[in-house]
Design a protein around this motif. Sequence first.
Motif, short mmCIF file in Angstrom:
data_model
loop_
_atom_site.label_atom_id
_atom_site.label_comp_id
_atom_site.label_asym_id
_atom_site.label_seq_id
_atom_site.Cartn_x
_atom_site.Cartn_y
_atom_site.Cartn_z
N SER A 45 -1.17 12.00 32.45
CA SER A 45 -1.29 10.57 32.74
C SER A 45 -2.26 10.31 33.87
CB SER A 45 0.09 10.00 33.11
OG SER A 45 -0.02 8.67 33.56
N PHE A 46 -3.10 9.32 33.68
CA PHE A 46 -3.97 8.81 34.75
C PHE A 46 -3.11 8.14 35.81
CE2 PHE A 46 -6.56 4.97 36.09
CZ PHE A 46 -7.51 5.66 36.82
N ARG A 47 -3.47 8.36 37.06
CA ARG A 47 -2.76 7.67 38.14
C ARG A 47 -3.77 7.14 39.14
NH1 ARG A 47 0.69 11.66 36.68
NH2 ARG A 47 -0.30 13.29 37.92
N SER A 48 -3.65 5.87 39.46
CA SER A 48 -4.56 5.28 40.43
C SER A 48 -3.84 4.18 41.18
CB SER A 48 -5.79 4.70 39.72
OG SER A 48 -6.56 3.95 40.63
N ASP A 49 -4.08 4.10 42.47
CA ASP A 49 -3.55 3.00 43.25
C ASP A 49 -4.50 1.81 43.27
OD1 ASP A 49 -1.05 3.90 43.88
OD2 ASP A 49 -1.29 3.65 46.04
N THR A 50 -5.66 1.95 42.63
CA THR A 50 -6.62 0.84 42.67
C THR A 50 -7.02 0.35 41.27
OG1 THR A 50 -8.40 2.45 42.86
CG2 THR A 50 -7.65 1.42 44.90
N ASP A 53 -5.01 8.49 29.80
CA ASP A 53 -4.74 9.89 30.13
C ASP A 53 -5.53 10.31 31.38
OD1 ASP A 53 -7.30 10.71 29.40
OD2 ASP A 53 -6.67 11.63 27.51
N GLU A 54 -5.26 11.53 31.83
CA GLU A 54 -5.84 11.97 33.11
C GLU A 54 -7.36 12.12 33.02
OE1 GLU A 54 -4.83 13.95 30.89
OE2 GLU A 54 -5.47 16.03 31.17
N LYS A 55 -7.89 12.12 31.79
CA LYS A 55 -9.35 12.14 31.62
C LYS A 55 -9.92 10.73 31.53
CE LYS A 55 -8.77 16.42 29.05
NZ LYS A 55 -8.66 16.99 27.69
N GLN A 56 -9.07 9.75 31.80
CA GLN A 56 -9.45 8.32 31.76
C GLN A 56 -9.80 7.85 30.36
OE1 GLN A 56 -11.68 6.64 34.98
NE2 GLN A 56 -11.21 8.30 36.37
N ILE A 57 -9.27 8.52 29.35
CA ILE A 57 -9.38 8.00 27.99
C ILE A 57 -8.26 6.98 27.81
CG2 ILE A 57 -9.31 8.57 25.53
CD1 ILE A 57 -11.71 9.81 26.90
N VAL A 58 -8.60 5.83 27.24
CA VAL A 58 -7.65 4.72 27.11
C VAL A 58 -7.15 4.67 25.66
CG1 VAL A 58 -7.41 2.21 27.25
CG2 VAL A 58 -8.82 3.44 28.92
N ASN A 87 -18.22 -2.46 29.37
CA ASN A 87 -17.97 -1.17 30.03
C ASN A 87 -16.89 -0.34 29.35
OD1 ASN A 87 -19.87 -2.02 31.83
ND2 ASN A 87 -18.38 -2.67 33.36
N MET A 88 -16.63 -0.61 28.09
CA MET A 88 -15.71 0.23 27.33
C MET A 88 -16.32 0.47 25.96
SD MET A 88 -11.93 -1.25 28.28
CE MET A 88 -10.99 0.27 28.17
N LEU A 102 -10.46 4.56 23.51
CA LEU A 102 -11.61 3.99 24.21
C LEU A 102 -11.99 4.83 25.42
CD1 LEU A 102 -10.06 0.43 24.26
CD2 LEU A 102 -12.07 1.01 22.92
N GLU A 103 -13.26 4.72 25.74
CA GLU A 103 -13.78 5.37 26.93
C GLU A 103 -14.17 4.28 27.91
OE1 GLU A 103 -16.68 9.05 26.89
OE2 GLU A 103 -17.76 7.21 26.47
N MET A 104 -13.84 4.48 29.19
CA MET A 104 -14.23 3.50 30.21
C MET A 104 -15.53 3.98 30.87
SD MET A 104 -10.80 2.55 32.34
CE MET A 104 -10.09 4.17 32.59
N ASN A 105 -16.39 3.08 31.15
CA ASN A 105 -17.60 3.38 31.91
C ASN A 105 -17.49 2.64 33.24
OD1 ASN A 105 -20.14 4.25 32.61
ND2 ASN A 105 -21.16 2.54 31.57
#
Lengths: 417, 348
Positions: free
Chosen positions: A341-346, A395-400, A20-21, A413-416
């Motif tokens: 920056s990406f931010r997630s509590d999960t 990043d906030e676009k979920q690019i790793v 998934n990446m 990397l891109e997450m799927n």
Amino acid sequence: MASLSAPQQAARADQTLARNMKLLAHNDLSGFGGMGEGISMQVAAGGRRILWLAHESAPKNFTGVDVTDPKSPRMIVQTELPHAKVRSNSLDVVGDILAVAYQTQVPGMKPAGVDLFDVSTPETPKLISHFDCSGPYSRGVHAVWFVDGKYVHMASGAPDFQPRNPLDDQFYRILDVSNPSKPVEAGRWWYPGTREGDAEPAPQRLVSRFDTGFRAHNTNVFPQRPDRAYIGYIDGGAFVLDIADMSNIKVKSHWNHSPPFNGFIHTLLPLFERNLWVVSDECVQDGGADWPKLVWMIDSRNEANPVPIGTFPAAPYDAFAKRGGRFGAHNMHENLPGPASFRSDTIIVGTFFNAGVRVYDTTNPYQVEEIAYYVPGAPPLSPAGAIQLNDVFVDEKQIVYTVDRFGGGLYVLEMNI
Amino acid sequence: MASGRDPLAGKLPVTLITGFLGAGKTTLISKLVRHPDMNRVAVVINEIGEIGIDHDLVTLSSENISLLANGCICCTVRTDLQETLRELFNLRRAGLMADFDRVIVETTGMADPAPVVQTMVSDTLLQAQFRLDGVVTLVDAVNGAYLLEHQPEAGKQVALADRVLITKGDLASAEQIASLEATIHAINQQTDIRHVRMGEIAPSELIGLGLGSARANDSTLRFLGESLDAGAAEGERYLGARTTRHDPRIGTLSLRFDAPFTWDTFSAALQLLTNLRGPDMLRVKGIVNVEGKPVVVQGVQHIFHPPVTLDRWPSEDHGTRLVFITRAISADSIRGLFQAVGAITTPA
């Protein structure tokens, strides 16, 4: 259950493993791709997105990469250290100000401290100031946390600090950089008993092969709780400190898994909306010698009594322990407050050295689920013989964005998920 | 800060290839595994000796898993498909075999594909880690019509097919092929028919058939099928008089409901239908308006895939649109059942 015998050649370290990446881009950073544990993204004038990267060791100081198009990262600057016995392992950027940590190989050397740079023109960083942390017992600064433009929180030695044990030289210090040309110390805290002259007894050390020190590593303060510092204190465990009065810092929480575990608590990442902490260890020995190095889930509803409720599912020992180099937890993406920056509590993203970068869904904190990973094949000429992913930024676009500790450089990397 | 995860995105897509004995599966698989685009694809086959890959092996690695020079993994079924897929996932997860991004499964010739689909949905590991991307059915242009008339499994293979590949077209007349296509469409109006010569096929023609994401996009509409387009006629579809050779009671029904459902009403109605007529409900697929939200449902007989709530409607049409492939059930009786359940679950 039927068992299928596996092709033996398939577990080779030169093989990329992915779930998934997807790799969008790789950049070896002009052959200086041995990267540290500082990745920070600047949104510069005109919306350019500059990724600032710290190096694991000399000769390079820091590197700027234009990732406005994440599929074609372009290195725009790479700076030099003054000599080979200093490293700048950590950095952070706020607006156009970049803070860089300097740590020397042995105490007493220079430069040991923090530099602030003006990176308003990213191609030509200009030094604003240097805050000196050198001293007869100090190796300087290992890690900085700089997210509000006002304070640098750091793991640092000091000229006036003599540890009882030389491994305990770096403690928690706060620098007020509201005037960036003249930083001043605003507060400090150390593990009671580690400083020469402390009234408290020296802490009980781990057995010698796991004794890595009672000193600070990551020192995080978030805008949600400006009165709290979340500290990984290596063999000393995880601390939450009350820093409302920076001149009188108090312990609010303390949790440590070692002994019986093998020390080195690295990061305490609070999930504010859920009263949880994610605590990561750092693996520091090759070949699985300090296994298990884990990521822990802690229930923090009662600040005075943090309770571990689980660990993240670890990558399989059989596949990775002997793959080459270190195998186990290290840095996580830390929900930085910055605009990019990406931010997630999960969703938690972490690096695990030769087990690559891994993504977890913590929606059920009792049963964290691994949902993605990417393990690059061994970089050419890697002394570990395997990838050693050291740090990660999302990043906030979920690019790793993740980096190798030896030579591999930057992987985008891109997450799927 | 919600996770915003797409429940389908992380699952490994699985394509099932079905077709009666002699339909050309072995020829197709033996060419497919050598195709340059098969890197990182695991192919589960019944018998490795049949496809003759000895010269293409990187190494003869183990009894039943082989890595080919193009990166394709060939895996022979040892006990059953369920265990094989579980083991493939576990070995890959442990880094103990070459990595793969999708799976293509050759089913046995006599197989009714429905139990395979049901296995993928009901096994907890398989359901969590894999998703059915599609069923591709090979039909032999020469013998296909005869088999559809005399073998019930052949009809089910066509009924469940997302795509039908007609093989051996060079050995049949144009009339034979036209008649076969009409028969196939009479069973399964939505299926896409293609022609394959000597097993020559690009892997891209076998993939991307299923619902791959809960984020609505153009492929969601493709998955839901052309009959969902505005203006499509509703009702039973029988295409001409040449279709009588297959079981004439099998056919495609399209239903539309404009009023939104509650999930309780919709699932109760579907439950009742499958309880009463499960074996005759060969396939159900569609999009349901559940209190305004678009929910994709699909099922085979009495087994349903987990419903997927899309992030938005894929088109302006917010009506419930369902396509059934049934044996001897009329559209009116299904509509009546949904309306009756709706009436009984809504307080008067």
